[in-house]
Design a protein around this motif. Structure first.
Motif, PDB file in Angstrom:
ATOM      1  N   LYS A  92       1.012  -1.289   0.044  1.00  0.00           N
ATOM      2  CA  LYS A  92       0.085  -0.051  -0.232  1.00  0.00           C
ATOM      3  C   LYS A  92       1.007   1.043  -0.466  1.00  0.00           C
ATOM      4  N   TYR A  93       2.197   1.170   0.265  1.00  0.00           N
ATOM      5  CA  TYR A  93       2.738   2.407   0.031  1.00  0.00           C
ATOM      6  C   TYR A  93       3.982   2.053  -1.424  1.00  0.00           C
ATOM      7  N   GLU A  94       4.156   3.413  -1.171  1.00  0.00           N
ATOM      8  CA  GLU A  94       5.198   3.890  -3.189  1.00  0.00           C
ATOM      9  C   GLU A  94       6.710   3.254  -2.474  1.00  0.00           C
ATOM     10  N   SER A  95       7.673   2.788  -3.366  1.00  0.00           N
ATOM     11  CA  SER A  95       8.234   2.617  -3.203  1.00  0.00           C
ATOM     12  C   SER A  95       9.649   3.913  -3.911  1.00  0.00           C
ATOM     13  N   SER A  96      10.648   4.096  -3.450  1.00  0.00           N
ATOM     14  CA  SER A  96      11.645   3.942  -4.685  1.00  0.00           C
ATOM     15  C   SER A  96      13.299   3.600  -4.544  1.00  0.00           C
ATOM     16  N   TYR A  97      14.070   4.116  -5.255  1.00  0.00           N
ATOM     17  CA  TYR A  97      15.054   2.899  -5.419  1.00  0.00           C
ATOM     18  C   TYR A  97      16.104   4.002  -5.910  1.00  0.00           C
ATOM     19  N   PHE A  98      16.791   3.282  -4.569  1.00  0.00           N
ATOM     20  CA  PHE A  98      18.133   4.218  -4.690  1.00  0.00           C
ATOM     21  C   PHE A  98      19.870   3.510  -5.118  1.00  0.00           C
ATOM     22  N   GLN A  99      20.719   4.230  -6.007  1.00  0.00           N
ATOM     23  CA  GLN A  99      21.439   2.822  -6.433  1.00  0.00           C
ATOM     24  C   GLN A  99      23.147   3.676  -5.676  1.00  0.00           C
ATOM     25  N   LEU A 100      22.854   2.443  -5.026  1.00  0.00           N
ATOM     26  CA  LEU A 100      24.410   3.211  -4.385  1.00  0.00           C
ATOM     27  C   LEU A 100      25.133   3.513  -5.533  1.00  0.00           C
ATOM     28  N   GLU A 101      26.677   3.783  -5.599  1.00  0.00           N
ATOM     29  CA  GLU A 101      27.237   4.152  -6.620  1.00  0.00           C
ATOM     30  C   GLU A 101      28.416   3.741  -7.155  1.00  0.00           C
ATOM     31  N   LYS A 102      29.045   3.206  -5.887  1.00  0.00           N
ATOM     32  CA  LYS A 102      30.239   2.534  -6.004  1.00  0.00           C
ATOM     33  C   LYS A 102      30.167   1.007  -6.213  1.00  0.00           C
ATOM     34  N   GLU A 103      30.532   0.045  -6.377  1.00  0.00           N
ATOM     35  CA  GLU A 103      30.292  -1.773  -6.231  1.00  0.00           C
ATOM     36  C   GLU A 103      31.377  -1.684  -4.436  1.00  0.00           C
ATOM     37  N   PHE A 104      30.964  -3.115  -4.008  1.00  0.00           N
ATOM     38  CA  PHE A 104      31.449  -3.050  -2.949  1.00  0.00           C
ATOM     39  C   PHE A 104      32.060  -4.440  -3.155  1.00  0.00           C
ATOM     40  N   THR A 105      33.606  -4.943  -3.114  1.00  0.00           N
ATOM     41  CA  THR A 105      34.302  -4.933  -3.189  1.00  0.00           C
ATOM     42  C   THR A 105      35.363  -6.101  -2.355  1.00  0.00           C
ATOM     43  N   SER A 106      35.371  -7.586  -1.818  1.00  0.00           N
ATOM     44  CA  SER A 106      35.770  -7.664  -0.230  1.00  0.00           C
ATOM     45  C   SER A 106      35.826  -9.405  -0.481  1.00  0.00           C
ATOM     46  N   ASN A 107      36.499  -9.413   0.279  1.00  0.00           N
ATOM     47  CA  ASN A 107      36.896 -11.347   0.764  1.00  0.00           C
ATOM     48  C   ASN A 107      35.798 -11.894   1.569  1.00  0.00           C
TER      49      ASN A 107
END
Length: 197
Positions: A92-107
């Motif tokens: 019943k609620y609107e969704s907004s999306y936000f892209q985190l700019e940089k990718e995450f690299t981890s072991n």
């Protein structure tokens, strides 16, 4: 004669005592009523800072209202989502999306494998959540990297393990937002890129 005077004086304190108790009870009731009225109208029961914080909390966006576009959002996608089906949002609620700019690299935990993940988040709240995500990007990146680093290699190769990682990332991001802003607001995390090397 002394006993007659004493007998006549005895009933007087009873009447005065009853009147005193009645007056005190009336004052207590009036005071409680005034106190309850002030509490429920917000005049007491918190500091000015708490009342100011309540005004600055993000608002849920009902279906059909369009949230303002935020910089960094993936393709301007708004609405049509289910808000992740969480208790915070829902259909019943609107969704907004936000892209985190940089990718995450981890072991990965106790592994020689590396994982590279692109993330986007959804929120059923107004732009205050996306503004907070931008403002605290460094702390959020740190929390996300720690959550990825605490993931076992076996988990990363299963759909169930990836879903568990999504849930942990939502908790990590909301934890940072609650610590820094006093509210969370992220209902789901989406993988936009997922590479294991």
């Amino acid at each position: 004669m002394a006993t007659a005077a004493a007998a006549a004086a005895a009933p007087a304190p009873k009447k005065k005592g009853k009147k005193l108790i009645l007056i005190i009870a009336l004052l207590v009731l009036v005071g409680a009523g005034v106190g309850a009225g002030l509490f429920f109208t917000g005049m007491i029961g918190g500091t000015k800072e708490e009342h100011a914080e309540a005004k600055d909390m993000p608002k849920l966006l009902p279906k059909g209202s369009k949230p303002k576009a935020a910089e960094g959002e993936g393709g301007g996608e708004h609405g049509g989502g289910s808000g992740g089906g969480s208790a915070e949002g829902g259909p019943k609620y609107e969704s907004s999306y936000f892209q985190l700019e940089k990718e995450f690299t981890s072991n990965l935990k106790e592994s020689s494998h590396l994982v590279q993940i692109g993330l986007a988040v959804s929120t059923p709240y107004d732009e205050k959540v996306t503004e907070a995500l931008k403002a605290h990007e460094l702390a959020i990146r740190s929390a996300v990297l720690m959550a990825i680093n605490d993931t076992d290699e076996e988990q990363i190769f299963t759909a169930e393990g990836k879903k568990d990682l999504q849930n942990r990332l939502v908790k990590a991001i909301n934890g940072v937002l609650k610590e820094k802003e006093g509210f969370g607001g992220v209902s789901n995390v989406y993988f936009t890129n997922f590479i294991v090397q």
